[in-house]
Design an enzyme around this catalytic site. Structure first.
Site, PDB file in Angstrom:
ATOM      1  N   ASP A 123      20.809  15.376 -30.779  1.00 32.86           N
ATOM      2  CA  ASP A 123      21.181  16.267 -31.466  1.00 32.86           C
ATOM      3  C   ASP A 123      22.485  16.606 -31.675  1.00 32.86           C
ATOM      4  OD1 ASP A 123      21.353  18.019 -29.432  1.00 32.86           O
ATOM      5  OD2 ASP A 123      19.878  19.584 -30.738  1.00 32.86           O
TER       6      ASP A 123
ATOM      7  N   GLU B  11       0.753  -1.269   0.137  1.00 29.72           N
ATOM      8  CA  GLU B  11      -0.071  -0.096   0.210  1.00 29.72           C
ATOM      9  C   GLU B  11       0.884   1.301   0.050  1.00 29.72           C
ATOM     10  OE1 GLU B  11       0.643  -1.979   3.637  1.00 29.72           O
ATOM     11  OE2 GLU B  11      -0.950  -2.538   2.288  1.00 29.72           O
TER      12      GLU B  11
ATOM     13  N   ASP C  84      16.483  20.650 -28.633  1.00 31.24           N
ATOM     14  CA  ASP C  84      15.896  21.837 -27.891  1.00 31.24           C
ATOM     15  C   ASP C  84      15.244  22.361 -29.373  1.00 31.24           C
ATOM     16  OD1 ASP C  84      18.008  22.406 -29.810  1.00 31.24           O
ATOM     17  OD2 ASP C  84      19.040  23.495 -28.587  1.00 31.24           O
TER      18      ASP C  84
ATOM     19  N   ASN D 139       4.021 -14.328   4.890  1.00 34.58           N
ATOM     20  CA  ASN D 139       3.155 -13.929   5.799  1.00 34.58           C
ATOM     21  C   ASN D 139       2.067 -14.655   5.676  1.00 34.58           C
ATOM     22  OD1 ASN D 139       4.865 -12.640   7.766  1.00 34.58           O
ATOM     23  ND2 ASN D 139       4.161 -10.710   7.262  1.00 34.58           N
TER      24      ASN D 139
ATOM     25  N   ASP E   8       5.458  -0.624   6.994  1.00 34.32           N
ATOM     26  CA  ASP E   8       5.455   0.044   5.828  1.00 34.32           C
ATOM     27  C   ASP E   8       6.063   1.460   6.337  1.00 34.32           C
ATOM     28  OD1 ASP E   8       4.328  -1.536   3.994  1.00 34.32           O
ATOM     29  OD2 ASP E   8       2.379  -1.325   4.554  1.00 34.32           O
TER      30      ASP E   8
ATOM     31  N   ASN F  81       1.483  -4.418   9.489  1.00 33.51           N
ATOM     32  CA  ASN F  81       1.770  -3.768   8.159  1.00 33.51           C
ATOM     33  C   ASN F  81       1.961  -2.400   8.325  1.00 33.51           C
ATOM     34  OD1 ASN F  81       1.896  -5.035   5.989  1.00 33.51           O
ATOM     35  ND2 ASN F  81      -0.219  -4.827   5.125  1.00 33.51           N
TER      36      ASN F  81
ATOM     37  N   ASP G 124      12.594  19.046 -32.814  1.00 28.95           N
ATOM     38  CA  ASP G 124      12.658  17.855 -31.795  1.00 28.95           C
ATOM     39  C   ASP G 124      11.467  17.539 -31.133  1.00 28.95           C
ATOM     40  OD1 ASP G 124      15.587  17.440 -32.671  1.00 28.95           O
ATOM     41  OD2 ASP G 124      15.937  19.423 -31.326  1.00 28.95           O
TER      42      ASP G 124
END
Length: 906
Positions: free
Chosen positions: A373, A331, A648, A716, A745, A741, A652
């Site tokens: 380029d 999560e 640039d 688990n 986390d 958890n 391009d």
């Protein structure tokens, strides 16, 4: 009135093609139509064009200009705007894992509105989405700050009324309309597509459209007394000046034939806004996400059914199944990814790199092909005099002296090559201009003659009359100057220029052209009868002295930067609009194995499979137009490469948008910066190399989190399946699983600040959903072995084998499960032996310790009763230490086998 017709949409591609292919076809179709219209204009005289746009050389009246502005709209091209903050906020929560958690929270709330698990899940969802939104929003604001908030104006000739005298006004560029007469001078941006009416010594920098490093000469080549062959490319038309280019020297007057989206610039820009194609990162995250979700959809019903049948309490089994689903869901992945990317963006900003789209950092690390380029990236983006040669190709100071005198004494605006000659002499102090010479007259450059002549007084007395000697010095295009030469200087002697010698000197010039140099010839003539004025008719019977050769020199650090990228496993391909000879020369100078240079025309007519094969084996593409650049990028992607593109110019922009990571610079045209994902404040490949390392670190830490979480969560759940089948009570309460958890986390939030082993950073890294699944089912069950060992210890040693003592069992497994999960962080983060050969960064160490202390404290804390914990006896902890040591040992052995078997780890 041809130019004042309403705008028509470009022809769309067939509906059966993908959205990306349709977008590319739309760009190609629209650009082609606009190009055909402009080249048709270039074939007509200035008088005809003025009639077609219903204008005159005196300019429009203010009233006419206002009407046309209302009809055609502002002279602005389409630009991509960042979505409003609430749209960005909504998109930040558009993630499959967040959707799963939100669904689970809703189910838990429906089951029991007061369940604390609802609050825990809601906090997870909120923090993850808000963090991502803030990072994206802040990065977008930083990129917008790069745009200069100034109004650019141009000189337009307009009248108060039909009988009034014309006056030149400075008006904002977005107020220019078709039919306006625009005055151009050196340094001006060209505000729209213009048909040049008059010009003097006009040179235009077109690199933004064509990629050519040298300015291009422009003139009214369709006047009655001049004529040139037609061209199919409006950029190459001598009498068109296009939006997106700028004046480097000279002056001109032009009439506006197209504005805004109807310009050549606008035809490309308009097709580039909107939804971007999926990148390598987007595809990889989606695959991994749905792999884990599919696995969850299989495991959760199995756990639910086993618990329901074995325990008989279906409500409890349902809540436990939801807790297992949460346990299987990484999560915090959106949050960890966002933190990873945000840290990478901050680190790169210190190196003068602005990250517009956070996902681009990981794409930069995964990049294995960089298309770039040439101008300004491999070269210094300036013209220098590379060599000055006699008629035999040997360096000769006399040639430099004559070239310098021609450039120094001319009174018109000096072009870049004149300035290069002067700079070369000033640096070397090889020529001294003193009282030996004085200016007599000059014959200015024009585009028909393609040469420029000065006549100097040598200030040396001749004969009895005390007259000074006049010398004519002509410098210009080789062919035009040679046509005027009857002699040449050979080792200080003036000899007749025979046909054989003419062939010889022509070959010398061509040899330098083939080396990518721009060559000018220098010739002189001593005037027999000096006078005050001279004309074009006097440019004859010249003596060829030699040649001046110019180039845009390679950057001093370009070769080292390219080698650094190569060492990181990145192949560099040059895709430029400049010509083949210049591209080959520059690439060879910086150490690129050029091979066969393929012109853009060589890609036309090739099928997708043929182009993929050509792109794979070709290093340098030259004379490539915008559509061809984008096709080359897509062909490389189709071969499985993660492609970066550095550019640039407007030419391009399409390739920047299609690439997995588009890279531009702060001096680029706006549409290029908007199409890019990353903006460099310095156009330097060394900066890119540092960015690649940062990208791979970011990617490595993200994959590290996924593999840690997926394998430990799988272990688990596998343990839960075994326990649910044989233990008469719930092996752990749903709230315990959620708390475990959450603690785990939160400890993982330090992952973005971890370091990566040097070996990991040496080659590109890509998402491998199959590899993550294999890793999960291989490493996960190792923890289950020791979970089951702890089950047996709690059951037999501590006699927690009945419903009355289930809290003791659950508390013992909670601590062992949390600590083993925490230890797996150090086991998985490196392919080496943890703590000995590779140590985690201090933030990871601190968070690991805090997670362990929290896990040990909870069963003894005031929160214990509400969470279902009981205090554990002191005799439990020696058993815990033994299980954890055995777990680390076996995990290291399995890791060694896994690396040998699959030749990969992270």
């Amino acid at each position: 009135m041809t130019m004042l017709t309403p705008r028509t949409p470009a022809k769309l591609a067939p509906p059966g093609r993908s959205r990306r292919e349709r977008k590319a076809a739309e760009l190609e179709s629209r650009t082609r139509l606009v190009g055909e219209r402009l080249t048709a204009i270039s074939t007509r005289s200035g008088v005809q064009v003025l009639q077609e746009v219903d204008a005159s050389t005196a300019g429009l009246t203010h009233a006419e200009a206002a009407l046309r502005l209302e009809r055609h709209g502002p002279n602005a091209v389409a630009q991509e705007r960042a979505p409003r903050w609430y749209v960005q906020l909504a998109k930040a929560f558009r993630n499959p894992f967040i959707a799963v958690l939100a669904f689970l929270a809703a189910v838990m709330y429906w089951q029991d509105p007061e369940d604390p698990g609802v609050v825990i899940l809601s906090v997870m969802v909120g923090i993850s989405g808000l963090l991502r939104f803030w990072q994206e929003f802040r990065s977008g604001r930083a990129a917008d700050a790069l745009k200069q908030l100034v109004t650019t104006t141009c000189a337009v000739q307009r009248r108060a009324g039909s009988g009034s005298a014309p006056t030149t006004f400075e008006v904002p560029m977005d107020q220019v309309v078709p039919g306006d007469v625009v005055k151009l001078a050196a340094g001006d941006l060209i505000p729209a597509d213009l048909r040049i009416v008059t010009a003097k010594d006009l040179s235009v920098a077109q690199a933004a459209l064509s990629g050519e490093s040298l300015p291009v000469a422009k003139a009214d080549t369709r006047a009655p007394d001049l004529g040139r062959p037609d061209t199919t490319d409006p950029v190459e038309a001598d009498n068109l000046a296009l939006m997106g280019t700028s004046v480097t020297s000279g002056t001109a007057t032009g009439v506006v034939v197209a504005t805004g989206a109807d310009t050549y610039f606008g035809s490309m820009a308009g097709s580039l806004v909107g939804e971007r194609p999926q990148t390598n990162f987007d595809t990889g995250v989606r695959r991994v996400s749905f792999l884990l979700i599919r696995f969850m959809l299989v495991m959760v019903p199995v756990v639910f059914m086993i618990n329901g049948f074995t325990k008989g309490d279906w409500d409890e089994a349902f809540l436990f199944g939801i807790a297992v689903a949460v346990g299987l869901t990484p999560e915090m992945l959106p949050m960890v990814v966002s933190a990873n990317l945000a840290r990478g963006a901050v680190a790169m900003s210190r190196r003068k790199v602005v990250v517009k789209r956070l996902n681009a950092i990981q794409n930069l690390g995964a990049m294995d092909v960089l298309c770039t380029d040439k101008t300004g990236t491999l070269t210094e983006d300036r013209i220098v005099l590379d060599r000055y040669l006699d008629v035999h190709g040997r360096e000769d100071g006399e040639v430099l002296e004559y070239g310098y005198l021609n450039s120094h004494f001319q009174t018109g605006l000096k072009n870049l090559m004149d300035q290069a000659v002067i700079d070369r002499v000033d640096e070397a102090e090889e020529v001294v201009v003193d009282a030996r010479f004085s200016m007599v007259d000059e014959i200015p450059f024009d585009f028909a003659r393609r040469r420029m002549t000065v006549v100097l007084d040598r200030n040396s007395v001749v004969g009895d009359f005390g007259r000074s000697e006049h010398i004519m010095i002509t410098k210009g295009a080789v062919e035009e100057v040679l046509d005027l030469c009857t002699h040449m200087t050979d080792r200080g002697e003036r000899v007749e220029l025979t046909e054989q010698l003419r062939w010889h000197v022509t070959r010398i010039a061509e040899d330098n052209n083939r080396q990518g140099l721009r060559v000018l010839a220098v010739a002189t003539r001593t005037i027999d009868t000096p006078r005050e004025t001279y004309s074009v008719a006097d440019e004859d019977r010249l003596t060829l002295v030699g040649f001046l050769a110019f180039l845009d020199p390679p950057k001093a650090d370009a070769a080292r930067a390219l080698q650094g990228l190569s060492d990181k496993g990145i192949a560099v391909k040059v895709v430029t609009g400049d010509n083949e000879l210049v591209a080959a020369r520059v690439c060879a100078d910086v150490g690129i194995d050029v091979g066969q240079v393929v012109p853009g025309s060589g890609t036309e007519g090739l099928g997708d499979a043929e182009l993929r094969a050509l792109a794979a084996r070709t290093t340098v593409f030259a004379k490539v137009n915008p559509v061809q650049k984008a096709r080359i990028v897509r062909a490389l992607q189709a071969e499985g490469h993660t492609v970066g593109f550095l550019g640039d110019g407007i030419n391009d922009a399409a390739a920047l948008r299609d690439a997995d990571v588009g890279i531009s610079v702060d001096t680029a045209v706006d549409i290029a910066k908007e199409s890019a994902d990353i903006i460099l404040l310095e156009k330097d490949l060394t900066v890119l190399e540092q960015g690649v390392v940062q990208g791979r670190t970011t990617f490595g830490n993200t994959v590290k989190y996924i593999k840690m979480t997926a394998s430990s969560n799988f272990g688990n759940v596998f343990s839960v399946l075994v326990a649910s089948a044989f233990i008469p009570f719930q092996p752990m309460l749903a709230i315990m699983l959620l708390v475990q958890n959450l603690v785990y986390d939160i400890s993982q939030l330090a992952t973005p600040w971890d370091r990566m082993d040097e070996e990991y950073l040496r080659k590109p890294r890509n998402w491998d959903a199959k590899g993550i699944g294999r890793f999960m089912v291989t490493i996960g069950p190792v923890s289950s072995i020791f979970d089951i060992s702890m089950f047996l210890i709690m059951w037999h040693v501590f006699e927690a084998n009945s419903a009355a003592s289930q809290s003791l069992f659950q508390s013992g497994w909670f601590i062992e499960g949390l600590l083993s999960q925490t230890l797996i962080v150090h086991m998985i983060r490196t392919r080496k032996i943890p703590f000995i050969q590779s140590r985690a960064s201090w933030p990871v160490m601190v968070m690991t310790v805090l997670a362990v202390l929290t896990g040990l404290w909870l069963p003894f804390s005031p929160l214990a009763p509400s969470l279902g914990f009981v205090a554990l006896p002191a005799s439990y902890f020696p058993w815990l230490i033994g299980v954890l040591l055995a777990y680390c040992t076996l995990t290291q052995l399995v890791k060694t086998w896994y690396i040998r078997r699959f030749n990969t780890w992270l």
